[in-house]
Design a protein around this motif. Structure first.
Motif, PDB file in Angstrom:
ATOM      1  N   PHE A  40       0.815  -1.221   0.000  1.00 28.30           N
ATOM      2  CA  PHE A  40       0.000   0.000   0.000  1.00 28.30           C
ATOM      3  C   PHE A  40       0.843   1.264   0.000  1.00 28.30           C
ATOM      4  O   PHE A  40       0.471   2.254  -0.606  1.00 28.30           O
ATOM      5  N   TRP A  41       1.998   1.245   0.642  1.00 28.92           N
ATOM      6  CA  TRP A  41       2.822   2.450   0.713  1.00 28.92           C
ATOM      7  C   TRP A  41       3.569   2.734  -0.587  1.00 28.92           C
ATOM      8  O   TRP A  41       4.175   3.792  -0.727  1.00 28.92           O
ATOM      9  N   LYS A  42       3.499   1.803  -1.558  1.00 27.62           N
ATOM     10  CA  LYS A  42       4.187   2.009  -2.836  1.00 27.62           C
ATOM     11  C   LYS A  42       3.236   2.198  -4.012  1.00 27.62           C
ATOM     12  O   LYS A  42       3.678   2.425  -5.132  1.00 27.62           O
ATOM     13  N   VAL A  43       1.940   2.114  -3.773  1.00 23.75           N
ATOM     14  CA  VAL A  43       0.970   2.190  -4.869  1.00 23.75           C
ATOM     15  C   VAL A  43       1.149   3.464  -5.688  1.00 23.75           C
ATOM     16  O   VAL A  43       1.156   3.429  -6.918  1.00 23.75           O
ATOM     17  N   GLY A  44       1.318   4.603  -5.037  1.00 25.12           N
ATOM     18  CA  GLY A  44       1.437   5.877  -5.745  1.00 25.12           C
ATOM     19  C   GLY A  44       2.648   5.987  -6.647  1.00 25.12           C
ATOM     20  O   GLY A  44       2.642   6.755  -7.609  1.00 25.12           O
ATOM     21  N   THR A  45       3.691   5.211  -6.366  1.00 19.62           N
ATOM     22  CA  THR A  45       4.906   5.271  -7.186  1.00 19.62           C
ATOM     23  C   THR A  45       5.017   4.100  -8.158  1.00 19.62           C
ATOM     24  O   THR A  45       5.984   4.027  -8.917  1.00 19.62           O
ATOM     25  N   ARG A  46       4.049   3.196  -8.115  1.00 15.97           N
ATOM     26  CA  ARG A  46       4.087   2.030  -9.003  1.00 15.97           C
ATOM     27  C   ARG A  46       2.768   1.880  -9.776  1.00 15.97           C
ATOM     28  O   ARG A  46       2.303   0.778 -10.035  1.00 15.97           O
ATOM     29  N   LEU A  47       2.181   3.003 -10.153  1.00 15.05           N
ATOM     30  CA  LEU A  47       0.883   2.997 -10.838  1.00 15.05           C
ATOM     31  C   LEU A  47       0.902   2.183 -12.130  1.00 15.05           C
ATOM     32  O   LEU A  47      -0.103   1.579 -12.494  1.00 15.05           O
ATOM     33  N   GLU A  48       2.059   2.144 -12.794  1.00 11.81           N
ATOM     34  CA  GLU A  48       2.144   1.391 -14.053  1.00 11.81           C
ATOM     35  C   GLU A  48       2.004  -0.109 -13.821  1.00 11.81           C
ATOM     36  O   GLU A  48       1.725  -0.864 -14.759  1.00 11.81           O
ATOM     37  N   GLU A  49       2.145  -0.566 -12.582  1.00 11.69           N
ATOM     38  CA  GLU A  49       2.016  -1.986 -12.259  1.00 11.69           C
ATOM     39  C   GLU A  49       0.608  -2.375 -11.796  1.00 11.69           C
ATOM     40  O   GLU A  49       0.329  -3.555 -11.604  1.00 11.69           O
ATOM     41  N   VAL A  50      -0.256  -1.383 -11.608  1.00 13.54           N
ATOM     42  CA  VAL A  50      -1.632  -1.679 -11.202  1.00 13.54           C
ATOM     43  C   VAL A  50      -2.266  -2.510 -12.315  1.00 13.54           C
ATOM     44  O   VAL A  50      -2.175  -2.161 -13.493  1.00 13.54           O
ATOM     45  N   PRO A  51      -2.888  -3.642 -11.957  1.00 15.46           N
ATOM     46  CA  PRO A  51      -3.343  -4.596 -12.975  1.00 15.46           C
ATOM     47  C   PRO A  51      -4.621  -4.233 -13.727  1.00 15.46           C
ATOM     48  O   PRO A  51      -5.239  -5.092 -14.334  1.00 15.46           O
ATOM     49  N   SER A  52      -5.020  -2.975 -13.710  1.00 13.73           N
ATOM     50  CA  SER A  52      -6.179  -2.559 -14.505  1.00 13.73           C
ATOM     51  C   SER A  52      -5.938  -1.158 -15.042  1.00 13.73           C
ATOM     52  O   SER A  52      -5.104  -0.419 -14.530  1.00 13.73           O
ATOM     53  N   LYS A  53      -6.690  -0.813 -16.046  1.00 16.79           N
ATOM     54  CA  LYS A  53      -6.648   0.548 -16.568  1.00 16.79           C
ATOM     55  C   LYS A  53      -7.575   1.399 -15.697  1.00 16.79           C
ATOM     56  O   LYS A  53      -8.386   0.875 -14.953  1.00 16.79           O
ATOM     57  N   LYS A  54      -7.478   2.684 -15.820  1.00 13.19           N
ATOM     58  CA  LYS A  54      -8.207   3.590 -14.927  1.00 13.19           C
ATOM     59  C   LYS A  54      -9.718   3.420 -14.965  1.00 13.19           C
ATOM     60  O   LYS A  54     -10.382   3.633 -13.972  1.00 13.19           O
ATOM     61  N   GLY A  55     -10.307   3.012 -16.076  1.00 12.71           N
ATOM     62  CA  GLY A  55     -11.757   2.860 -16.152  1.00 12.71           C
ATOM     63  C   GLY A  55     -12.255   1.448 -15.905  1.00 12.71           C
ATOM     64  O   GLY A  55     -13.458   1.198 -15.924  1.00 12.71           O
ATOM     65  N   GLU A  56     -11.350   0.521 -15.671  1.00 14.11           N
ATOM     66  CA  GLU A  56     -11.735  -0.884 -15.502  1.00 14.11           C
ATOM     67  C   GLU A  56     -11.893  -1.245 -14.032  1.00 14.11           C
ATOM     68  O   GLU A  56     -11.319  -0.603 -13.152  1.00 14.11           O
ATOM     69  N   ALA A  57     -12.645  -2.309 -13.782  1.00 15.64           N
ATOM     70  CA  ALA A  57     -12.884  -2.776 -12.415  1.00 15.64           C
ATOM     71  C   ALA A  57     -11.588  -3.253 -11.765  1.00 15.64           C
ATOM     72  O   ALA A  57     -10.750  -3.884 -12.412  1.00 15.64           O
ATOM     73  N   LEU A  58     -11.455  -2.941 -10.490  1.00 14.23           N
ATOM     74  CA  LEU A  58     -10.285  -3.333  -9.715  1.00 14.23           C
ATOM     75  C   LEU A  58     -10.743  -3.674  -8.305  1.00 14.23           C
ATOM     76  O   LEU A  58     -11.400  -2.861  -7.650  1.00 14.23           O
ATOM     77  N   VAL A  59     -10.408  -4.873  -7.841  1.00 12.62           N
ATOM     78  CA  VAL A  59     -10.696  -5.286  -6.462  1.00 12.62           C
ATOM     79  C   VAL A  59      -9.411  -5.121  -5.659  1.00 12.62           C
ATOM     80  O   VAL A  59      -8.373  -5.660  -6.035  1.00 12.62           O
ATOM     81  N   VAL A  60      -9.498  -4.370  -4.569  1.00 18.18           N
ATOM     82  CA  VAL A  60      -8.344  -4.100  -3.720  1.00 18.18           C
ATOM     83  C   VAL A  60      -8.603  -4.714  -2.345  1.00 18.18           C
ATOM     84  O   VAL A  60      -9.715  -4.632  -1.823  1.00 18.18           O
ATOM     85  N   TYR A  61      -7.576  -5.332  -1.774  1.00 19.45           N
ATOM     86  CA  TYR A  61      -7.722  -5.872  -0.419  1.00 19.45           C
ATOM     87  C   TYR A  61      -6.399  -5.828   0.326  1.00 19.45           C
ATOM     88  O   TYR A  61      -5.331  -5.722  -0.260  1.00 19.45           O
ATOM     89  N   CYS A  62      -6.517  -5.912   1.649  1.00 20.40           N
ATOM     90  CA  CYS A  62      -5.348  -6.041   2.524  1.00 20.40           C
ATOM     91  C   CYS A  62      -5.696  -7.107   3.557  1.00 20.40           C
ATOM     92  O   CYS A  62      -6.463  -8.017   3.264  1.00 20.40           O
ATOM     93  N   GLY A  63      -5.186  -6.986   4.762  1.00 23.67           N
ATOM     94  CA  GLY A  63      -5.485  -7.974   5.784  1.00 23.67           C
ATOM     95  C   GLY A  63      -6.871  -7.797   6.381  1.00 23.67           C
ATOM     96  O   GLY A  63      -7.637  -8.746   6.511  1.00 23.67           O
ATOM     97  N   HIS A  64      -7.206  -6.549   6.730  1.00 21.48           N
ATOM     98  CA  HIS A  64      -8.472  -6.256   7.400  1.00 21.48           C
ATOM     99  C   HIS A  64      -9.202  -5.040   6.840  1.00 21.48           C
ATOM    100  O   HIS A  64     -10.368  -4.851   7.149  1.00 21.48           O
TER     101      HIS A  64
END
Length: 104
Positions: A40-64
């Motif tokens: 989570f602390w690297k999401v903003g600097t690794r946007l190119e690795e996010v597995p969806s395009k900006k308009g596509e569905a994305l499920v995000v999860y962590c521990g809780h």
């Protein structure tokens, strides 16, 4: 989205992109099948690795929940609009006894 709903989509080949924002250790120990890992602390600097395009569905999860919500906020600020959270996050997935993938 509930864990069983997501697993059904995964098994039917219709899963949205899935992003796990936990630590590397947690991810390697077990994750939702097909999930891509970006802490989570690297999401903003690794946007190119996010597995969806900006308009596509994305499920995000962590521990809780808290780390996923923080990552989701960063993603929204960068134009990702179709973010869904896994109900119960990884804790709920495990509580439901659903299969996991493991690394290493």
């Amino acid at each position: 989205m509930t864990p069983t709903e997501l697993l059904s989509l995964i098994e039917n080949g219709q899963a949205p992109a899935i992003l796990d924002v936990r630590s590397e250790w947690e991810f390697k120990r077990g994750h939702v099948p097909g999930a891509v890992h970006i802490p989570f602390w690297k999401v903003g600097t690794r946007l190119e690795e996010v597995p969806s395009k900006k308009g596509e569905a994305l499920v995000v999860y962590c521990g809780h929940g808290p780390r996923a919500w923080r990552a989701g906020g960063v993603l929204r600020r960068h134009g990702f609009k179709s973010i869904t959270y896994l109900k119960g996050h990884m804790h709920g997935w495990r509580r439901a006894g659903l299969r996991e993938e493991k690394e290493g």
